[in-house]
Design a protein around this motif. Sequence first.
Motif, PDB file in Angstrom:
ATOM      1  N   LEU A 157      44.922  45.897  33.572  1.00 30.82           N
ATOM      2  CA  LEU A 157      45.607  44.624  33.361  1.00 30.82           C
ATOM      3  C   LEU A 157      47.036  44.845  32.884  1.00 30.82           C
ATOM      4  CD1 LEU A 157      45.312  41.459  33.089  1.00 30.82           C
ATOM      5  CD2 LEU A 157      44.678  41.899  30.706  1.00 30.82           C
ATOM      6  N   VAL A 158      47.218  45.749  31.920  1.00 30.72           N
ATOM      7  CA  VAL A 158      48.547  46.031  31.378  1.00 30.72           C
ATOM      8  C   VAL A 158      49.450  46.629  32.458  1.00 30.72           C
ATOM      9  CG1 VAL A 158      49.822  47.418  29.702  1.00 30.72           C
ATOM     10  CG2 VAL A 158      47.702  46.286  29.026  1.00 30.72           C
ATOM     11  N   GLU A 159      48.913  47.573  33.232  1.00 32.71           N
ATOM     12  CA  GLU A 159      49.715  48.184  34.299  1.00 32.71           C
ATOM     13  C   GLU A 159      50.147  47.159  35.344  1.00 32.71           C
ATOM     14  OE1 GLU A 159      48.105  51.550  36.258  1.00 32.71           O
ATOM     15  OE2 GLU A 159      47.778  52.703  34.439  1.00 32.71           O
ATOM     16  N   ILE A 160      49.187  46.366  35.784  1.00 41.17           N
ATOM     17  CA  ILE A 160      49.451  45.419  36.865  1.00 41.17           C
ATOM     18  C   ILE A 160      50.418  44.332  36.420  1.00 41.17           C
ATOM     19  CG2 ILE A 160      48.347  43.628  38.271  1.00 41.17           C
ATOM     20  CD1 ILE A 160      45.847  45.477  38.294  1.00 41.17           C
ATOM     21  N   ALA A 161      50.345  43.921  35.156  1.00 39.92           N
ATOM     22  CA  ALA A 161      51.194  42.836  34.654  1.00 39.92           C
ATOM     23  C   ALA A 161      52.679  43.148  34.798  1.00 39.92           C
ATOM     24  CB  ALA A 161      50.852  42.534  33.200  1.00 39.92           C
ATOM     25  N   ASP A 162      53.037  44.426  34.845  1.00 38.74           N
ATOM     26  CA  ASP A 162      54.449  44.807  34.979  1.00 38.74           C
ATOM     27  C   ASP A 162      55.022  44.445  36.346  1.00 38.74           C
ATOM     28  OD1 ASP A 162      54.662  45.856  32.422  1.00 38.74           O
ATOM     29  OD2 ASP A 162      54.043  47.871  33.044  1.00 38.74           O
ATOM     30  N   VAL A 163      54.167  44.326  37.358  1.00 38.51           N
ATOM     31  CA  VAL A 163      54.668  44.121  38.718  1.00 38.51           C
ATOM     32  C   VAL A 163      54.117  42.866  39.379  1.00 38.51           C
ATOM     33  CG1 VAL A 163      55.014  46.605  39.060  1.00 38.51           C
ATOM     34  CG2 VAL A 163      52.849  45.544  39.761  1.00 38.51           C
ATOM     35  N   ALA A 164      53.008  42.334  38.876  1.00 37.82           N
ATOM     36  CA  ALA A 164      52.347  41.207  39.518  1.00 37.82           C
ATOM     37  C   ALA A 164      53.107  39.906  39.274  1.00 37.82           C
ATOM     38  CB  ALA A 164      50.917  41.070  39.010  1.00 37.82           C
ATOM     39  N   ALA A 165      52.901  38.932  40.174  1.00 34.31           N
ATOM     40  CA  ALA A 165      53.474  37.605  39.968  1.00 34.31           C
ATOM     41  C   ALA A 165      52.776  36.900  38.813  1.00 34.31           C
ATOM     42  CB  ALA A 165      53.332  36.783  41.250  1.00 34.31           C
ATOM     43  N   ALA A 166      51.463  37.150  38.647  1.00 32.53           N
ATOM     44  CA  ALA A 166      50.698  36.558  37.553  1.00 32.53           C
ATOM     45  C   ALA A 166      49.389  37.329  37.411  1.00 32.53           C
ATOM     46  CB  ALA A 166      50.403  35.087  37.825  1.00 32.53           C
ATOM     47  N   THR A 167      48.888  37.407  36.175  1.00 35.23           N
ATOM     48  CA  THR A 167      47.589  38.033  35.938  1.00 35.23           C
ATOM     49  C   THR A 167      46.711  37.078  35.138  1.00 35.23           C
ATOM     50  OG1 THR A 167      48.368  39.130  33.916  1.00 35.23           O
ATOM     51  CG2 THR A 167      48.460  40.398  35.969  1.00 35.23           C
ATOM     52  N   THR A 168      45.421  37.113  35.416  1.00 34.98           N
ATOM     53  CA  THR A 168      44.427  36.328  34.688  1.00 34.98           C
ATOM     54  C   THR A 168      43.283  37.259  34.316  1.00 34.98           C
ATOM     55  OG1 THR A 168      44.980  34.368  36.008  1.00 34.98           O
ATOM     56  CG2 THR A 168      42.901  34.323  34.777  1.00 34.98           C
ATOM     57  N   TRP A 169      42.912  37.253  33.044  1.00 29.54           N
ATOM     58  CA  TRP A 169      41.830  38.127  32.566  1.00 29.54           C
ATOM     59  C   TRP A 169      40.585  37.287  32.352  1.00 29.54           C
ATOM     60  CZ3 TRP A 169      41.085  40.302  27.014  1.00 29.54           C
ATOM     61  CH2 TRP A 169      40.087  41.300  27.027  1.00 29.54           C
ATOM     62  N   VAL A 170      39.488  37.692  32.977  1.00 30.46           N
ATOM     63  CA  VAL A 170      38.237  36.946  32.930  1.00 30.46           C
ATOM     64  C   VAL A 170      37.116  37.886  32.507  1.00 30.46           C
ATOM     65  CG1 VAL A 170      36.595  35.592  34.283  1.00 30.46           C
ATOM     66  CG2 VAL A 170      39.029  35.424  34.777  1.00 30.46           C
ATOM     67  N   THR A 171      36.288  37.445  31.552  1.00 31.46           N
ATOM     68  CA  THR A 171      35.146  38.263  31.130  1.00 31.46           C
ATOM     69  C   THR A 171      33.907  37.383  30.996  1.00 31.46           C
ATOM     70  OG1 THR A 171      35.392  38.020  28.726  1.00 31.46           O
ATOM     71  CG2 THR A 171      36.704  39.729  29.795  1.00 31.46           C
ATOM     72  N   ARG A 172      32.752  38.010  31.178  1.00 30.87           N
ATOM     73  CA  ARG A 172      31.483  37.272  31.069  1.00 30.87           C
ATOM     74  C   ARG A 172      31.171  36.914  29.625  1.00 30.87           C
ATOM     75  NH1 ARG A 172      26.077  39.149  31.436  1.00 30.87           N
ATOM     76  NH2 ARG A 172      26.849  41.273  31.744  1.00 30.87           N
ATOM     77  N   ARG A 173      31.468  37.832  28.714  1.00 30.95           N
ATOM     78  CA  ARG A 173      31.272  37.579  27.282  1.00 30.95           C
ATOM     79  C   ARG A 173      32.601  37.756  26.562  1.00 30.95           C
ATOM     80  NH1 ARG A 173      26.861  40.835  28.628  1.00 30.95           N
ATOM     81  NH2 ARG A 173      28.066  42.659  27.995  1.00 30.95           N
ATOM     82  N   PRO A 174      32.807  37.080  25.449  1.00 30.41           N
ATOM     83  CA  PRO A 174      34.043  37.309  24.686  1.00 30.41           C
ATOM     84  C   PRO A 174      34.153  38.772  24.281  1.00 30.41           C
ATOM     85  CG  PRO A 174      32.903  35.352  23.885  1.00 30.41           C
ATOM     86  CD  PRO A 174      31.964  36.036  24.833  1.00 30.41           C
ATOM     87  N   PRO A 175      35.284  39.422  24.542  1.00 28.54           N
ATOM     88  CA  PRO A 175      35.426  40.830  24.152  1.00 28.54           C
ATOM     89  C   PRO A 175      35.425  40.976  22.638  1.00 28.54           C
ATOM     90  CG  PRO A 175      37.506  39.952  24.928  1.00 28.54           C
ATOM     91  CD  PRO A 175      36.487  38.896  25.197  1.00 28.54           C
ATOM     92  N   VAL A 176      34.854  42.082  22.167  1.00 40.19           N
ATOM     93  CA  VAL A 176      34.785  42.358  20.737  1.00 40.19           C
ATOM     94  C   VAL A 176      35.696  43.545  20.434  1.00 40.19           C
ATOM     95  CG1 VAL A 176      33.301  42.996  18.804  1.00 40.19           C
ATOM     96  CG2 VAL A 176      32.420  41.499  20.621  1.00 40.19           C
ATOM     97  N   PHE A 177      36.648  43.332  19.554  1.00 36.52           N
ATOM     98  CA  PHE A 177      37.580  44.392  19.168  1.00 36.52           C
ATOM     99  C   PHE A 177      37.155  44.970  17.823  1.00 36.52           C
ATOM    100  CE2 PHE A 177      39.897  41.964  22.252  1.00 36.52           C
ATOM    101  CZ  PHE A 177      40.657  42.902  22.920  1.00 36.52           C
TER     102      PHE A 177
END
Length: 350
Positions: free
Chosen positions: A179-199
């Motif tokens: 996601l971080v790599e692609i965001a540098d060049v993409a027109a837009a990024t959307t992050w989707v997960t099945r469960r809320p990520p736990v940090f």
Amino acid sequence: MPETDVLVVGAGQAGLSSAYHLRSSGLDFAVLDADAAPGGAWQHRWPTLRMATVHGIFDLPGMHFTPPPPDEPAADAVPAYFAAFEREFGIDVQRPVAVAAVRNAGDGRLLVESDKGTWTTRALINATGTWTRPFVPYYPGQETFLGQQLHTAHYRGPADFAGKRVVVVGGGASAVQLLVEIADVAAATTWVTRRPPVFREGPFTSDYGREVVAKVEARVRAGLPPGSIASATELAWTPLMREARERGLLRRLPMFDRIVPRGVRWPDGAVQDADVILWCTGFRPALDHLAPLRLRGPRGGIAMDGTRVVGDSRIHLVGYGPSASTVGANRAGRAAVRELRALLAAPALA
């Protein structure tokens, strides 16, 4: 037809660790690997995966892994280490050999069929990992999508996403890295997960690592599909993660319920336009070649006791379930060889 006491299938971390311990076991053994060169799955990692972002490579037995420069591609550094290990300890890996099926020979032995012929063996250490079995879940409308769908296994770098609207699916560390790599060049990024990520705040201690492994081990002992070490591990606040948060990239959305021709749609009717869906949804164990042995139980998994298949003590799965990590694979290889020495020394099998 070649005959041996133990056949090792796969020459990644799990297979090489097993081979190392077999050297001093007194058992005849052979190692087969489907790849044309050393390195296991690491040789197939995307070129932009650098050693600075790899979680860590645990030493193979008997040989220290000297950390390379942080900017060296993991697909170069780790295969070079594996190749040096094979040379140092004289491990003769036969490659490329693709195993198609393992069957009962009818006399207590196993027949291992491959594209290079058939072996007979008294026991099998399976170390085929997961890289060849990328998992993409099905969502309604998937076949109607007019854009491109890729899996982590097919990712070659951010340049392919320049100017595109990208939906990244998955809650693991790899999803965030891409996601971080692609965001540098993409027109837009959307992050989707099945469960809320736990940090997770603070370091990943050995106690925490044991907790994670114990969760996976409990599943395989019960005969359930193992899940993965990665799926049971929380996300760490690494510098990469903190950078992603500061850039606003960690604004996660819940899982969509349908794919439409030009994007994805949620239950409330909201739609996100997309040119690419990148599935960072993990892998499944590459065990299709073991299907003729009918090892799976009614709960969908293979019941395990350590590395040993409960239903067939000749079969050990190393790098599977709780041992699917670099440190776990090393310990599992040693344990599997110890058990097989005892099994094959028994009078009934002598």
